[in-house]
Scaffold this motif. Structure first.
Motif, PDB file in Angstrom:
ATOM      1  N   THR A  24       0.825  -1.207   0.000  1.00 20.17           N
ATOM      2  CA  THR A  24       0.000   0.000   0.000  1.00 20.17           C
ATOM      3  C   THR A  24       0.857   1.253   0.000  1.00 20.17           C
ATOM      4  OG1 THR A  24      -1.803  -1.145   1.139  1.00 20.17           O
ATOM      5  CG2 THR A  24      -1.797   1.254   1.270  1.00 20.17           C
ATOM      6  N   ALA A  27       2.548   1.576  -3.468  1.00 24.03           N
ATOM      7  CA  ALA A  27       1.601   2.003  -4.511  1.00 24.03           C
ATOM      8  C   ALA A  27       1.192   3.463  -4.322  1.00 24.03           C
ATOM      9  CB  ALA A  27       0.376   1.099  -4.516  1.00 24.03           C
ATOM     10  N   GLU A  54      -3.113 -12.510  -6.689  1.00 27.45           N
ATOM     11  CA  GLU A  54      -4.570 -12.664  -6.754  1.00 27.45           C
ATOM     12  C   GLU A  54      -5.092 -13.593  -5.657  1.00 27.45           C
ATOM     13  OE1 GLU A  54      -3.196 -11.423 -10.800  1.00 27.45           O
ATOM     14  OE2 GLU A  54      -2.473 -12.789  -9.269  1.00 27.45           O
ATOM     15  N   THR A  62      -7.112  -2.889  -0.250  1.00 24.55           N
ATOM     16  CA  THR A  62      -7.059  -2.929  -1.707  1.00 24.55           C
ATOM     17  C   THR A  62      -6.433  -4.250  -2.123  1.00 24.55           C
ATOM     18  OG1 THR A  62      -6.797  -0.530  -1.773  1.00 24.55           O
ATOM     19  CG2 THR A  62      -6.142  -1.753  -3.746  1.00 24.55           C
ATOM     20  N   PRO A  63      -7.006  -4.919  -3.122  1.00 31.29           N
ATOM     21  CA  PRO A  63      -6.430  -6.194  -3.560  1.00 31.29           C
ATOM     22  C   PRO A  63      -4.945  -6.056  -3.912  1.00 31.29           C
ATOM     23  CG  PRO A  63      -8.575  -5.874  -4.562  1.00 31.29           C
ATOM     24  CD  PRO A  63      -8.215  -4.582  -3.871  1.00 31.29           C
ATOM     25  N   GLU A  65      -3.108  -7.615  -5.990  1.00 27.42           N
ATOM     26  CA  GLU A  65      -2.785  -7.580  -7.420  1.00 27.42           C
ATOM     27  C   GLU A  65      -2.948  -6.176  -7.993  1.00 27.42           C
ATOM     28  OE1 GLU A  65      -7.107  -9.229  -7.455  1.00 27.42           O
ATOM     29  OE2 GLU A  65      -5.351  -9.404  -6.166  1.00 27.42           O
ATOM     30  N   ASP A  66      -3.900  -5.394  -7.465  1.00 32.56           N
ATOM     31  CA  ASP A  66      -4.074  -4.011  -7.909  1.00 32.56           C
ATOM     32  C   ASP A  66      -2.899  -3.143  -7.466  1.00 32.56           C
ATOM     33  OD1 ASP A  66      -6.499  -4.880  -8.922  1.00 32.56           O
ATOM     34  OD2 ASP A  66      -7.707  -3.860  -7.392  1.00 32.56           O
ATOM     35  N   LEU A  67      -2.480  -3.328  -6.223  1.00 36.30           N
ATOM     36  CA  LEU A  67      -1.345  -2.563  -5.708  1.00 36.30           C
ATOM     37  C   LEU A  67      -0.079  -2.901  -6.491  1.00 36.30           C
ATOM     38  CD1 LEU A  67      -2.042  -2.997  -1.890  1.00 36.30           C
ATOM     39  CD2 LEU A  67      -2.469  -0.953  -3.270  1.00 36.30           C
ATOM     40  N   SER A  69       0.146  -4.012  -9.505  1.00 38.15           N
ATOM     41  CA  SER A  69       0.027  -3.459 -10.858  1.00 38.15           C
ATOM     42  C   SER A  69       0.435  -1.989 -10.896  1.00 38.15           C
ATOM     43  CB  SER A  69      -1.409  -3.630 -11.359  1.00 38.15           C
ATOM     44  OG  SER A  69      -1.568  -3.062 -12.618  1.00 38.15           O
ATOM     45  N   VAL A  70       0.004  -1.229  -9.898  1.00 33.30           N
ATOM     46  CA  VAL A  70       0.376   0.191  -9.813  1.00 33.30           C
ATOM     47  C   VAL A  70       1.898   0.323  -9.658  1.00 33.30           C
ATOM     48  CG1 VAL A  70       0.232   2.267  -8.359  1.00 33.30           C
ATOM     49  CG2 VAL A  70      -1.838   0.985  -8.914  1.00 33.30           C
ATOM     50  N   SER A  73       3.737  -0.421 -12.799  1.00 34.77           N
ATOM     51  CA  SER A  73       3.489   0.546 -13.874  1.00 34.77           C
ATOM     52  C   SER A  73       4.511   1.677 -13.902  1.00 34.77           C
ATOM     53  CB  SER A  73       2.082   1.129 -13.758  1.00 34.77           C
ATOM     54  OG  SER A  73       1.989   2.035 -12.671  1.00 34.77           O
TER      55      SER A  73
END
Length: 120
Positions: A24, A27, A54, A62-63, A65-67, A69-70, A73
């Protein structure tokens, strides 16, 4: 310019709150334009593999996988060389954008001018 962050996460599913906190913070820093290098060590090493983030779940978080991914990126994600070897993880196994590197690279990063290192 913001001070770069080097974040080492040693926890995985064995300490979900500590693990999620590291992702967290990383990200949030990336989203704020802060240069971030996230190091996956110990049990967090598994999150370098496709599909592993996942499978991580923490209520009201926050999942993962989303963190991740950020972070991928616009930041750097590194899997510890020794941690990878102990888990039989090779360069062809990890997610795109994840590198495998060891202590000399970590020391170089944390020794750079104005870097803030955090360990979770």
């Amino acid at each position: 310019m913001a001070r770069p962050l080097v974040i080492k996460v040693t926890a995985g599913a064995d300490a979900p709150e500590r693990c999620n906190q590291a992702f967290t913070v990383a990200a949030a820093a990336v989203a704020s334009g802060v240069p971030v290098s996230l190091w996956l060590t110990g049990e967090s090493s598994w999150f370098s593999l496709p599909g592993r983030a996942e499978g991580f779940s923490l209520p009201h978080a926050t999942p993962l996988e989303d963190l991740l991914s950020v972070i991928l990126s616009a930041g750097q994600v590194t899997l510890c060389t020794q941690c990878a070897a102990r888990r039989d993880i090779g360069p062809d196994d990890v997610l795109p954008g994840v590198r495998i590197a060891g202590a000399p690279t970590f020391v170089e990063e944390i020794s750079s001018e104005d870097v803030q290192a955090l360990v979770y």
